[in-house]
Write a protein that holds these residues in place. Structure first.
Motif, mmCIF file in Angstrom:
data_model
loop_
_atom_site.group_PDB
_atom_site.id
_atom_site.type_symbol
_atom_site.label_atom_id
_atom_site.label_comp_id
_atom_site.label_asym_id
_atom_site.label_seq_id
_atom_site.Cartn_x
_atom_site.Cartn_y
_atom_site.Cartn_z
ATOM 1 N N LYS A 1 13.871 -3.372 12.275
ATOM 2 C CA LYS A 1 12.745 -3.277 11.382
ATOM 3 C C LYS A 1 12.234 -2.017 11.350
ATOM 4 O O LYS A 1 12.101 -1.290 12.383
ATOM 5 C CB LYS A 1 11.774 -4.168 11.547
ATOM 6 N N ILE A 2 12.485 -1.342 10.061
ATOM 7 C CA ILE A 2 12.004 0.253 10.102
ATOM 8 C C ILE A 2 10.792 0.301 9.138
ATOM 9 O O ILE A 2 10.969 -0.098 8.050
ATOM 10 C CB ILE A 2 13.143 1.042 9.653
ATOM 11 N N GLU A 3 9.729 0.914 9.582
ATOM 12 C CA GLU A 3 8.557 1.142 8.639
ATOM 13 C C GLU A 3 8.311 2.686 8.587
ATOM 14 O O GLU A 3 8.346 3.473 9.701
ATOM 15 C CB GLU A 3 7.323 0.444 9.182
ATOM 16 N N PHE A 4 8.051 3.185 7.429
ATOM 17 C CA PHE A 4 7.579 4.481 7.117
ATOM 18 C C PHE A 4 6.414 4.604 6.092
ATOM 19 O O PHE A 4 6.577 3.754 5.290
ATOM 20 C CB PHE A 4 8.932 5.427 7.036
ATOM 21 N N LEU A 5 6.129 5.827 5.932
ATOM 22 C CA LEU A 5 5.093 6.206 5.088
ATOM 23 C C LEU A 5 5.860 6.999 3.676
ATOM 24 O O LEU A 5 6.661 7.613 3.861
ATOM 25 C CB LEU A 5 3.780 6.776 5.531
ATOM 26 N N GLU A 6 4.928 7.057 2.831
ATOM 27 C CA GLU A 6 5.688 8.045 1.650
ATOM 28 C C GLU A 6 5.427 9.233 2.084
ATOM 29 O O GLU A 6 4.801 9.644 2.917
ATOM 30 C CB GLU A 6 4.584 7.721 0.421
ATOM 31 N N GLY B 1 9.349 7.585 10.891
ATOM 32 C CA GLY B 1 9.425 6.183 10.754
ATOM 33 C C GLY B 1 9.345 5.416 12.095
ATOM 34 O O GLY B 1 9.433 6.069 13.106
ATOM 35 N N GLU B 2 9.008 4.180 12.179
ATOM 36 C CA GLU B 2 9.020 3.404 13.523
ATOM 37 C C GLU B 2 10.321 2.522 13.510
ATOM 38 O O GLU B 2 10.203 1.761 12.467
ATOM 39 C CB GLU B 2 7.712 2.616 13.765
ATOM 40 N N LEU B 3 10.998 2.193 14.438
ATOM 41 C CA LEU B 3 12.086 1.414 14.540
ATOM 42 C C LEU B 3 11.885 0.395 15.529
ATOM 43 O O LEU B 3 11.460 0.724 16.743
ATOM 44 C CB LEU B 3 13.552 2.309 14.934
ATOM 45 N N ASP C 1 0.724 -1.304 0.008
ATOM 46 C CA ASP C 1 0.007 -0.084 0.146
ATOM 47 C C ASP C 1 0.815 1.344 0.143
ATOM 48 O O ASP C 1 1.671 1.615 -0.890
ATOM 49 C CB ASP C 1 -1.104 0.113 1.148
ATOM 50 N N LYS C 2 0.803 2.098 1.062
ATOM 51 C CA LYS C 2 1.821 3.210 1.193
ATOM 52 C C LYS C 2 2.813 3.196 2.312
ATOM 53 O O LYS C 2 3.316 4.142 2.649
ATOM 54 C CB LYS C 2 0.905 4.385 1.434
ATOM 55 N N THR C 3 3.121 1.953 2.736
ATOM 56 C CA THR C 3 3.987 1.903 3.574
ATOM 57 C C THR C 3 5.021 1.109 3.323
ATOM 58 O O THR C 3 5.133 -0.081 2.466
ATOM 59 C CB THR C 3 3.362 0.843 4.834
ATOM 60 N N TYR C 4 6.350 1.518 3.549
ATOM 61 C CA TYR C 4 7.633 0.973 3.238
ATOM 62 C C TYR C 4 8.174 0.061 4.306
ATOM 63 O O TYR C 4 7.912 0.648 5.485
ATOM 64 C CB TYR C 4 8.871 2.085 2.698
ATOM 65 N N THR C 5 8.807 -0.932 4.084
ATOM 66 C CA THR C 5 9.605 -1.713 5.261
ATOM 67 C C THR C 5 11.006 -2.091 4.747
ATOM 68 O O THR C 5 11.050 -2.470 3.750
ATOM 69 C CB THR C 5 8.774 -2.991 5.465
ATOM 70 N N LEU C 6 11.593 -1.493 5.841
ATOM 71 C CA LEU C 6 13.055 -2.017 5.718
ATOM 72 C C LEU C 6 13.530 -2.902 6.910
ATOM 73 O O LEU C 6 13.388 -2.530 8.059
ATOM 74 C CB LEU C 6 14.288 -0.774 5.596
ATOM 75 N N GLN D 1 22.859 6.375 17.526
ATOM 76 C CA GLN D 1 22.083 7.571 17.548
ATOM 77 C C GLN D 1 21.753 8.066 16.207
ATOM 78 O O GLN D 1 20.641 8.765 15.953
ATOM 79 C CB GLN D 1 23.131 8.633 18.198
ATOM 80 N N LEU D 2 22.641 7.992 15.323
ATOM 81 C CA LEU D 2 22.216 8.355 13.933
ATOM 82 C C LEU D 2 20.844 7.452 13.317
ATOM 83 O O LEU D 2 20.010 8.079 12.844
ATOM 84 C CB LEU D 2 23.424 7.969 12.828
ATOM 85 N N ILE D 3 20.868 6.233 13.447
ATOM 86 C CA ILE D 3 19.851 5.459 13.196
ATOM 87 C C ILE D 3 18.471 5.992 13.808
ATOM 88 O O ILE D 3 17.496 6.104 13.135
ATOM 89 C CB ILE D 3 20.051 3.974 13.706
ATOM 90 N N ASN D 4 18.376 6.322 15.034
ATOM 91 C CA ASN D 4 17.358 6.673 15.788
ATOM 92 C C ASN D 4 16.871 8.055 15.297
ATOM 93 O O ASN D 4 15.808 8.225 15.107
ATOM 94 C CB ASN D 4 17.494 6.740 17.319
ATOM 95 N N ASN D 5 17.808 8.945 15.160
ATOM 96 C CA ASN D 5 17.610 10.345 14.496
ATOM 97 C C ASN D 5 17.008 10.305 13.123
ATOM 98 O O ASN D 5 15.994 10.814 12.911
ATOM 99 C CB ASN D 5 18.737 11.153 14.854
ATOM 100 N N LEU D 6 17.722 9.633 12.334
ATOM 101 C CA LEU D 6 17.406 9.574 10.860
ATOM 102 C C LEU D 6 16.042 8.863 10.750
ATOM 103 O O LEU D 6 15.103 9.047 10.164
ATOM 104 C CB LEU D 6 18.230 8.777 10.066
#
Length: 698
Positions: free
Chosen positions: A688-693, A675-677, A635-640, A664-669
């Motif tokens: 696992k990182i999920e974020f929207l367009e 996104g959600e880490l 849908d509109k959710t990306y997952t890494l 720290q970079l990972i959390n800030n970025l």
């Protein structure tokens, strides 16, 4: 168009085949009747064989007529249940006659008796009311109440006039001839009534039932009923006078009448139509407008009064009865005239209403025309009407402004005179497409038109067919300046595109220079901790440089294929940290997903940190294992997902609050891209990182 022609030819072929079939049936019917008469005459000297032949032929004919009407009943299903029921009743009535004819043959041949006034005659008599009921069931033509009442009176006058004639020449003589044979008298009078029923059916069919979709079968039915009415009357007269001979010449009328009924059924199931000449056409025209049917009533009245005059001159004993009957006819005529007067009054009021309505319509049309002309002149575009000969029959003032031609100057011109040769071909092709398939043909086209000064201009033409005509309404927009502005915008965008590519290229080069400088500087550092910091900074610069490289090579300069980017970045980091003794297996499972620059750069840095951490810390002292990288979109959710089956983090490790620069970079970025880490340390380490367009963040 080809499919329509094929269907038309198929229907025409079927129509011709049906016409041939009906003609063959008609020819066979005539041959049958001629054969019946001829062979009957030849066998007249052999009464026994002649009787067998006559009644066998009658039974066969009646059966064939029944079968023809049965086929018509099946065929008219498409006209509705009422029409099918009507033909079914006609079929049943003839079936009763068929049964009666078989019984007659048995009575004559096997019992050697006269079948007249026998049980068989009861079946013949049942034919008449059932047949009349079938005629009544046929859907009637549309009439208003006045027309319906006048038709009832006309039928009533004809029937009553016929009753006066029948009473004078049949019922009254029957009473005189009565010699105590009550059964014979009853059957004689029954056939008199049957004749009246047939006359009623004939009149009702003519006045109320003939419809456009069944003209030919009904006209043939009228002829058949007419012949059966005459035959029934003659048969009643023969019964009364005792002159009827079974199988004699009088029975030919029955055969002819029933044959014609069978032909009516054949005309129905073969869809046969008479080639109407001007007389039949005029008859049907008079019938539908009710101009001639009242003359039937007038003819009946004329016959009745002629009969009254004859009775007066001959001192007929029925004179008093005829005088009373004439009085009834006078009452019916007066009543009918009252209905006509009321109808004329209603028609007058209706005409007055129509005149008022027409005046309102004319006023409305005048307002509409004024409104139309106002709209036509003030649409803001050049509007023109093109007739079927391609002439410009009407233009507005805006057309004169952009072309220089006034209405008078273009009145004799065609649209071909005002457009370039290239545009002529375009419009002609469009015109052909519209003739083939108007609904699916584009209504807009860009053309080049020529103004009065001979200057070629760009135009945008919008056109549509005016309903109910062959003329086209067209709107012409002068887009010459717009085209020029469009070209300037395209040129400017091209320049900006080149400039943006150059920026991405220079950013990439600058990042690569920084990476190279860090690499050179690292050769002078002996401290492993400081050296590692330089290598991490160099890797981060490379990850960003790789994104800018992908951007200036992409078509839209805004997004990149992030799946391809992951494969390249993962491969570079893997080769950078792996050694010859390393038994680490890298698995990359990514989809072809386009990602914009706002998300690509932060996500690239995150991926760089996660892969670097796995390569550095997951497999100490050359341990074997595997690292998996997954990237997908739903849908509109990306997952890494970046996971390894290495040693993992220490127990109770808080990855959200740590002194590690990489985490720290990972959390800030991750926060930067909204996104959600998530971290799972069940089997090694799994981030696992999920974020929207971009543009869909809550």
């Amino acid at each position: 168009m080809k499919e329509e022609n094929r269907t038309f030819k198929k229907n025409l072929l079927k129509k011709n085949q049906n016409s041939k079939l009906f003609k063959r049936i008609s020819i066979l019917s005539i041959i049958f009747l001629i054969s019946y008469i001829t062979i009957g005459l030849l066998l007249s000297n052999q009464p026994y064989f002649c009787t067998i032949f006559v009644y066998t032929m009658i039974a066969i004919l009646y059966f064939m007529v029944t079968f023809s009407l049965f086929l018509a009943t099946r065929h008219v299903k498409k006209y509705g249940q009422r029409t099918q029921l009507a033909w079914g009743l006609l079929t049943f009535s003839v079936l009763l006659s068929t049964v009666a004819s078989v019984m007659w043959a048995i009575i004559i041949i096997y019992f050697n008796l006269n079948p007249a006034t026998s049980v068989a005659d009861l079946f013949y008599l049942l034919f008449f009311p059932v047949f009349l009921l079938g005629i009544f069931v046929f859907p009637s033509t549309r009439k208003n109440n006045h027309q319906r009442y006048k038709a009832y009176f006309d039928i009533g006058m004809v029937l009553f006039s016929a009753f006066l004639v029948i009473y004078t020449f049949f019922i009254s003589p029957a009473a005189e001839f009565y010699q105590g044979d009550l059964l014979k008298l009853i059957f004689s009078l029954a056939y008199v009534v049957a004749g009246l029923l047939l006359l009623w059916a004939l009149l009702d069919l003519i006045f109320n039932r003939i419809k456009t979709n069944m003209q030919t079968p009904f006209i043939i039915l009228v002829l058949g009923i007419f012949i059966l009415t005459i035959t029934s009357t003659l048969y009643a007269y023969q019964l009364i006078t005792g002159t009827y001979v079974p199988g004699g010449a009088g029975d030919v009328g029955w055969l002819v009448g029933y044959t014609i009924l069978g032909l009516a059924g054949a005309a129905q199931f073969t869809n046969f139509n008479i080639n109407r000449n001007r007389h039949i056409t005029r008859f049907l025209s008079w019938h539908y407008s009710y101009h001639w049917t009242p003359y039937l009533a007038l003819a009946g009245i004329f016959i009745s009064y002629s009969l009254l005059i004859w009775a007066v001159n001959t001192s007929n004993p029925n004179l008093l009865f005829l005088e009373a009957g004439s009085g009834v006819l006078i009452f019916m005529v007066i009543t009918r005239q009252i209905v006509s007067i009321r109808e004329n009054r209603d028609l007058y009021h209706q005409a007055q209403k129509e005149i008022k309505t027409r005046r309102k319509v004319e006023e409305s049309l005048q307002k509409s025309e004024s409104l139309y002309r106002t709209i036509f002149e003030n649409t803001g575009t050049a509007t023109l009407i093109i007739d079927k000969k391609n002439r410009l029959c009407l233009t507005n003032s805006e057309f004169e402004r952009i072309t220089g031609y006034s209405q008078e100057e273009v009145s004799e011109k065609t649209w071909q005179d005002l457009v370039s040769k290239e545009s002529q071909k375009i419009i002609e092709e469009l015109h052909k497409d519209m003739n083939r398939d108007y609904d699916h043909t584009p209504r807009t086209v860009e053309i080049k038109f020529i103004d009065k000064e001979g200057i070629i201009k760009d135009g945008f033409l919008i056109f549509t067919l005016i309903p109910g005509t062959e003329d086209f309404l067209a709107s012409l927009l002068d887009i010459t300046q717009r085209k020029k502005d469009h070209e300037l915008v395209k040129k400017s965008l091209k320049e900006k595109e080149v400039l943006l590519k150059e920026i991405h290229h220079r950013v990439k080069n600058n990042l690569m220079i920084i990476s190279s400088l860090l690499n050179l500087q690292s050769h002078y550092i002996d401290d492993k901790e400081h050296l590692e910091i330089f290598r991490e900074s160099q890797s981060r610069a490379n990850s960003m440089a790789l994104i800018h490289e992908r951007l200036y090579k992409s078509s839209d300069l805004k997004s990149i294929d992030f799946g391809d980017y992951i494969q390249n970045l993962a491969r570079e980091i893997f080769h950078s940290y792996s050694t010859t003794d390393s038994e680490i297996n890298l698995i990359v499972d990514v989809e072809e997903v386009m990602l914009d620059i706002d998300n690509a750069i932060p996500l690239g840095l995150i991926l760089n940190e996660l892969l670097t951490n796995s390569m550095k810390y997951a497999f100490p002292q050359g341990e074997s294992g595997e690292i998996k990288v997954k990237f997908s979109k739903k849908d509109k959710t990306y997952t890494l997902i970046v996971e390894d089956n290495g040693v993992g983090f220490p127990p109770r490790f808080d990855y959200k609050n740590t002194d590690s620069l990489g985490l720290q970079l990972i959390n800030n970025l991750t926060a930067q891209i909204s996104g959600e880490l998530e971290l799972d340390t069940t089997n090694g380490t799994c981030f696992k990182i999920e974020f929207l367009e971009s543009g869909f963040h809550d």
